[in-house]
Structure formats: structure tokens, C-alpha cells
Scaffold this active site. Sequence first.
Site, mmCIF file in Angstrom:
data_model
loop_
_atom_site.group_PDB
_atom_site.id
_atom_site.type_symbol
_atom_site.label_atom_id
_atom_site.label_comp_id
_atom_site.label_asym_id
_atom_site.label_seq_id
_atom_site.Cartn_x
_atom_site.Cartn_y
_atom_site.Cartn_z
ATOM 1 N N ASP A 13 0.815 -1.219 0.000
ATOM 2 C CA ASP A 13 0.000 0.000 0.000
ATOM 3 C C ASP A 13 0.849 1.270 0.000
ATOM 4 O O ASP A 13 0.487 2.272 0.609
ATOM 5 C CB ASP A 13 -0.980 0.013 1.195
ATOM 6 C CG ASP A 13 -1.812 -1.243 1.224
ATOM 7 O OD1 ASP A 13 -2.194 -1.712 0.144
ATOM 8 O OD2 ASP A 13 -2.067 -1.772 2.323
ATOM 9 N N GLU A 14 1.964 1.199 -0.701
ATOM 10 C CA GLU A 14 2.851 2.368 -0.770
ATOM 11 C C GLU A 14 2.383 3.348 -1.840
ATOM 12 O O GLU A 14 3.011 4.401 -2.026
ATOM 13 C CB GLU A 14 4.286 1.917 -1.099
ATOM 14 C CG GLU A 14 4.932 1.014 -0.060
ATOM 15 C CD GLU A 14 4.697 -0.458 -0.350
ATOM 16 O OE1 GLU A 14 3.930 -0.757 -1.292
ATOM 17 O OE2 GLU A 14 5.256 -1.307 0.364
ATOM 18 N N GLY A 17 0.006 1.519 -7.172
ATOM 19 C CA GLY A 17 -0.990 1.682 -8.239
ATOM 20 C C GLY A 17 -0.806 3.003 -8.979
ATOM 21 O O GLY A 17 -0.724 3.048 -10.203
ATOM 22 N N ALA A 41 -3.489 -8.696 -3.087
ATOM 23 C CA ALA A 41 -3.093 -7.311 -3.347
ATOM 24 C C ALA A 41 -4.308 -6.435 -3.632
ATOM 25 O O ALA A 41 -5.326 -6.913 -4.132
ATOM 26 C CB ALA A 41 -2.158 -7.266 -4.548
ATOM 27 N N HIS A 43 -4.622 -2.584 -5.418
ATOM 28 C CA HIS A 43 -3.983 -1.378 -5.935
ATOM 29 C C HIS A 43 -5.055 -0.374 -6.314
ATOM 30 O O HIS A 43 -6.023 -0.730 -6.983
ATOM 31 C CB HIS A 43 -3.149 -1.700 -7.178
ATOM 32 C CG HIS A 43 -2.073 -2.707 -6.928
ATOM 33 N ND1 HIS A 43 -0.989 -2.443 -6.152
ATOM 34 C CD2 HIS A 43 -1.934 -3.985 -7.340
ATOM 35 C CE1 HIS A 43 -0.216 -3.509 -6.100
ATOM 36 N NE2 HIS A 43 -0.769 -4.474 -6.805
ATOM 37 N N THR A 127 -5.421 -11.636 4.501
ATOM 38 C CA THR A 127 -6.471 -10.938 3.762
ATOM 39 C C THR A 127 -7.682 -11.832 3.499
ATOM 40 O O THR A 127 -8.702 -11.360 2.996
ATOM 41 C CB THR A 127 -5.939 -10.446 2.397
ATOM 42 O OG1 THR A 127 -5.477 -11.593 1.665
ATOM 43 C CG2 THR A 127 -4.803 -9.463 2.564
ATOM 44 N N VAL A 252 -7.870 -1.687 0.653
ATOM 45 C CA VAL A 252 -8.651 -1.849 -0.578
ATOM 46 C C VAL A 252 -9.351 -3.216 -0.617
ATOM 47 O O VAL A 252 -10.504 -3.332 -1.015
ATOM 48 C CB VAL A 252 -7.724 -1.717 -1.815
ATOM 49 C CG1 VAL A 252 -8.451 -2.087 -3.105
ATOM 50 C CG2 VAL A 252 -7.174 -0.299 -1.932
ATOM 51 N N GLY A 255 -10.910 -3.628 3.660
ATOM 52 C CA GLY A 255 -11.583 -2.499 4.319
ATOM 53 C C GLY A 255 -11.074 -2.250 5.734
ATOM 54 O O GLY A 255 -11.603 -1.410 6.459
ATOM 55 N N ARG A 257 -8.839 -0.940 8.873
ATOM 56 C CA ARG A 257 -8.106 0.289 9.123
ATOM 57 C C ARG A 257 -6.606 -0.021 9.153
ATOM 58 O O ARG A 257 -6.185 -1.002 9.764
ATOM 59 C CB ARG A 257 -8.533 0.873 10.465
ATOM 60 C CG ARG A 257 -7.889 2.201 10.713
ATOM 61 C CD ARG A 257 -8.482 2.905 11.904
ATOM 62 N NE ARG A 257 -7.743 4.163 12.080
ATOM 63 C CZ ARG A 257 -8.201 5.161 12.783
ATOM 64 N NH1 ARG A 257 -9.365 5.089 13.357
ATOM 65 N NH2 ARG A 257 -7.491 6.250 12.906
ATOM 66 N N GLY A 325 -0.057 13.874 -5.264
ATOM 67 C CA GLY A 325 -1.518 13.787 -5.311
ATOM 68 C C GLY A 325 -1.924 12.548 -6.066
ATOM 69 O O GLY A 325 -1.082 11.892 -6.696
HETATM 70 P P1 GTP Z 1 -0.472 -0.180 -3.596
HETATM 71 O O1 GTP Z 1 -1.058 -1.365 -2.922
HETATM 72 O O2 GTP Z 1 0.972 0.046 -3.315
HETATM 73 O O3 GTP Z 1 -0.834 -0.087 -5.049
HETATM 74 O O4 GTP Z 1 -1.086 1.076 -2.919
HETATM 75 P P2 GTP Z 1 -2.600 1.257 -2.876
HETATM 76 O O5 GTP Z 1 -3.037 1.622 -4.239
HETATM 77 O O6 GTP Z 1 -3.202 0.088 -2.188
HETATM 78 O O7 GTP Z 1 -2.710 2.445 -1.931
HETATM 79 P P3 GTP Z 1 -4.105 2.910 -1.357
HETATM 80 O O8 GTP Z 1 -5.184 1.972 -1.545
HETATM 81 O O9 GTP Z 1 -3.798 3.378 -0.006
HETATM 82 O O10 GTP Z 1 -4.418 4.060 -2.324
HETATM 83 C C1 GTP Z 1 -3.888 5.219 -2.100
HETATM 84 C C2 GTP Z 1 -4.920 6.263 -2.397
HETATM 85 O O11 GTP Z 1 -4.188 7.437 -2.423
HETATM 86 C C3 GTP Z 1 -5.526 6.066 -3.754
HETATM 87 O O12 GTP Z 1 -6.785 6.686 -3.797
HETATM 88 C C4 GTP Z 1 -4.532 6.782 -4.630
HETATM 89 O O13 GTP Z 1 -5.110 7.295 -5.815
HETATM 90 C C5 GTP Z 1 -4.107 7.910 -3.735
HETATM 91 N N1 GTP Z 1 -2.731 8.353 -3.922
HETATM 92 C C6 GTP Z 1 -1.694 7.722 -4.550
HETATM 93 N N2 GTP Z 1 -0.595 8.495 -4.536
HETATM 94 C C7 GTP Z 1 -0.938 9.619 -3.874
HETATM 95 C C8 GTP Z 1 -0.227 10.812 -3.525
HETATM 96 O O14 GTP Z 1 0.949 10.994 -3.826
HETATM 97 N N3 GTP Z 1 -0.918 11.756 -2.823
HETATM 98 C C9 GTP Z 1 -2.214 11.596 -2.459
HETATM 99 N N4 GTP Z 1 -2.793 12.560 -1.756
HETATM 100 N N5 GTP Z 1 -2.913 10.500 -2.789
HETATM 101 C C10 GTP Z 1 -2.282 9.532 -3.486
HETATM 102 P P1 IMP Z 2 -1.967 -12.903 3.185
HETATM 103 O O1 IMP Z 2 -0.996 -12.510 2.132
HETATM 104 O O2 IMP Z 2 -3.394 -12.696 2.797
HETATM 105 O O3 IMP Z 2 -1.690 -14.290 3.712
HETATM 106 O O4 IMP Z 2 -1.749 -11.923 4.433
HETATM 107 C C1 IMP Z 2 -0.554 -11.965 5.221
HETATM 108 C C2 IMP Z 2 -0.172 -10.564 5.692
HETATM 109 O O5 IMP Z 2 0.194 -9.791 4.562
HETATM 110 C C3 IMP Z 2 -1.308 -9.803 6.363
HETATM 111 O O6 IMP Z 2 -0.732 -8.960 7.352
HETATM 112 C C4 IMP Z 2 -1.877 -8.948 5.238
HETATM 113 O O7 IMP Z 2 -2.510 -7.804 5.723
HETATM 114 C C5 IMP Z 2 -0.604 -8.614 4.490
HETATM 115 N N1 IMP Z 2 -0.817 -8.317 3.044
HETATM 116 C C6 IMP Z 2 -0.912 -9.202 2.029
HETATM 117 N N2 IMP Z 2 -1.069 -8.565 0.852
HETATM 118 C C7 IMP Z 2 -1.037 -7.240 1.124
HETATM 119 C C8 IMP Z 2 -1.110 -6.054 0.315
HETATM 120 O O8 IMP Z 2 -1.227 -6.083 -0.917
HETATM 121 N N3 IMP Z 2 -1.047 -4.878 0.981
HETATM 122 C C9 IMP Z 2 -0.882 -4.802 2.326
HETATM 123 N N4 IMP Z 2 -0.801 -5.880 3.131
HETATM 124 C C10 IMP Z 2 -0.873 -7.081 2.528
HETATM 125 MG MG MG Z 3 -2.591 -1.926 -1.785
#
Ligand code: GTP
Ligand code: IMP
Ligand code: MG
Length: 339
Positions: A13-14, A17, A41, A43, A127, A252, A255, A257, A325
Amino acid sequence: MTCSILVGGAWGDEGKGKCITYLCDNDKPNIIARAGVGPNAGHSVEFNGEKYGLRLTPSGFVHTGAKLMIGAGVLVNPDVLFNEFENLKKYNIKERMCVDPRCAIIKEDHMNRDKASEHLAKKIGSTGSGCGPANSDRVLRTIGLAKDVPELEEYLTDVSLEVNEAIDNGEEVFIEGSQGFALSLYYGSYPYVTSKDTTASTFAADVGVGPTKIDEVINVFKAYISRVGEGPFPTEMTQEEAESKGLEEYGVVTGRRRRIGYFDMELAKESCRINGATQIALTCVDRLFDCARVQDYSELSAETKAFIEDIQTETGVPVTIISTGPDLKDTIDLRKELL
Ligand code: GTP
Ligand code: IMP
Ligand code: MG
């Protein structure tokens, strides 16, 4: 032309995406191949004012000129994939998707076992997507493969062959990792990890590419850190502190926190070392510093620049992409200057 791998630097979740979408829209690779564990995953992609949540489809799908591939190392849940074909209909995903016949298949039973297991669901905080039990069955050599699923027949392609031919022909190839370094079965905070290694070398193997063929490894970090599920988190802050900074996040896929913490330089250094990172992408910088939608490095405050330059100095890896952003335009791309 370049073969790049993008990886997550921490606990997933860095903002991979957003980075992948930006890079693929900009660089227009011929092939975008998904590596990583599987549909655990999630994204997030925001493109042309719409928001998509993806679990198997490569996040680079917005570049409609690319073939989309899922490598042999990735677990496939056909229901999840077909659902994404439907949700992303206007991007012709179905027509462009290739699945390696050697992908292992997640079935209902894997998801049930994941959710019913006290160890996985409660202690580890999995997950529930069936990935752990499916990878376990793969190691035991009892799991079914994509080549035996009639519904997948039209998508079956030797991904490794196609990707290697593209590299040999001088085409642009982009490999998307999922999860993050600290969730690696080998290098993460075991046992609070996922069911496979999640570093660049494994992502290359997932799509059948040897280490000599990789040109760039892009390591993605958020300006702060988040973690879902259980396990150690050295720089974690309290929920109240995270709320006061406006850093509340929800997962994602589940859900749930997310736990929030400060940027962890020691983790960043180790993650860059083991991934062999050649570039760092830093996301959500605007959520920590006042720089929403900034597109020019010179417009960042001295404090923001110092934060970025410190990461660069400590890791020895250039910060080439700075995300300010969710929109693709909210990106500072320093690749021309720094590489
Ligand atoms: P990955 O699993 O690494 O792909 O990350 P993610 O896509 O799961 O991250 P997350 O679900 O937390 O989504 C991040 C949210 O922040 C999404 O709505 C993105 O569009 C948004 N986002 C991504 N990069 C940035 C950023 O640089 N700034 C802000 N404010 N929002 C961002
Ligand atoms: P699993 O991969 O579903 O077995 O989950 C093992 C651990 O990895 C748990 O702590 C999950 O929350 C974490 N995890 C697995 N996939 C992701 C991901 O895409 N983003 C964040 N955490 C993840
Ligand atoms: Mg993610």
C-alpha cells in the site's frame, strides 16, 4: 529499451498503483506483466476522474497499447479476474490479457481455509483471499494450474517466452510487483508476512525473466508508513496521532483500518539493498508536507526537499519520482535529471 521492475518498499500500500499508472501512461511499455503473490493485493488507480481498485489486473492497464500478462508465479482466482474484465470493460482488458498456463489456481476451499484458520486469519491477520493455503498446496504439489481451467483457455500464453522475446527485440517491458518488502516470507517480520518472497528477484522469476535482463528496479515508499494486519511496526504512531495528521487509511481488499507510522530509514536502506533498487518513487508527499499537486521540484519547501534528499543520501538511491496527489499529473518526474 528498458526492462523495469517496480516493488513495494515497506508493508504494501505504498501507492504502487498510482506510480505504475503514471509510469506506464508516460513510458508506454509494450508489455505490462503482473508479478507478486496474487489477489491478496489491492492497488488503487485514479485515471480520468475515475477510481479503480485492482487485485489481479496490472495497474498499467490505462496504457491501452500494452499487452497485459500474469506471470507463472502469481496465484490466479478466475472469479476475481473476470470481475475485473467487467469493471474495466472500456479498457479492453479481456482482449489484451495473457495468463501463464503454469499459474496456480485459487479455489473456494483455499479462501475458506484462509478465513477459518485461527493462525492465518487471527494471528497473522491475512487478507482471507486464499493465497496462503494456495501457496501451501503449491509447495505440496497438489494445487491445480491454469492450463487445466477451460474458462481460462483463451488467455493462456507462455508469458516467460513472450516477455523474453520482447526484451530481445528491444521492446519496453514493465513488471509490476505487489505487496512490499517487509511482507516478504524471507526478509519480512516473520511470521507476520505473506506466503512468498516479495523482492525484485522473485518478481523477475514470477514472470520468467533472469536477473541479467533487468535494467531498473523502482522501489516505492510512502512518505509515511502503513501496515494492515498484525506484527511488529517499529515506527508506529498512535491512532490519535495519525488522525491529527490526517493520515487515516483503510485497506482496498479487506476495508480494515491501516496502522500508520513514521518513515523508517533503516527499513528503507535494507529494502533498497535487498531489492537492488536503482530508483526510489516517493508517494503521498503532499499528505505529510504542504505541496499538493506540485509538479516542479523547485516549488517544494526546503523542509520537503531536505526530507527527500536525506532518503537519497541514506539509501544511496536517487528519488526519481515524487507523487504529490492521486492524479497522474500530480507527479514530479526527475528521471531525465537524475539518471
Ligand atoms: P499499492 O497497494 O501500493 O498499489 O497502494 P494502494 O493503491 O493500495 O494504496 P491505497 O489503496 O492506499 O491508495 C492510495 C490512495 O491514495 C488512492 O486513492 C490513490 O489514488 C491515492 N494516492 C496515490 N498516490 C498519492 C499521492 O501521492 N498523494 C495523495 N494525496 N494521494 C495519493
Ligand atoms: P496474506 O498474504 O493474505 O496471507 O496476508 C498476510 C499478511 O500480509 C497480512 O498482514 C496482510 O494484511 C498482508 N498483506 C498481504 N497482501 C497485502 C497487500 O497487498 N497490501 C498490504 N498488506 C498485505
Ligand atoms: Mg494496496
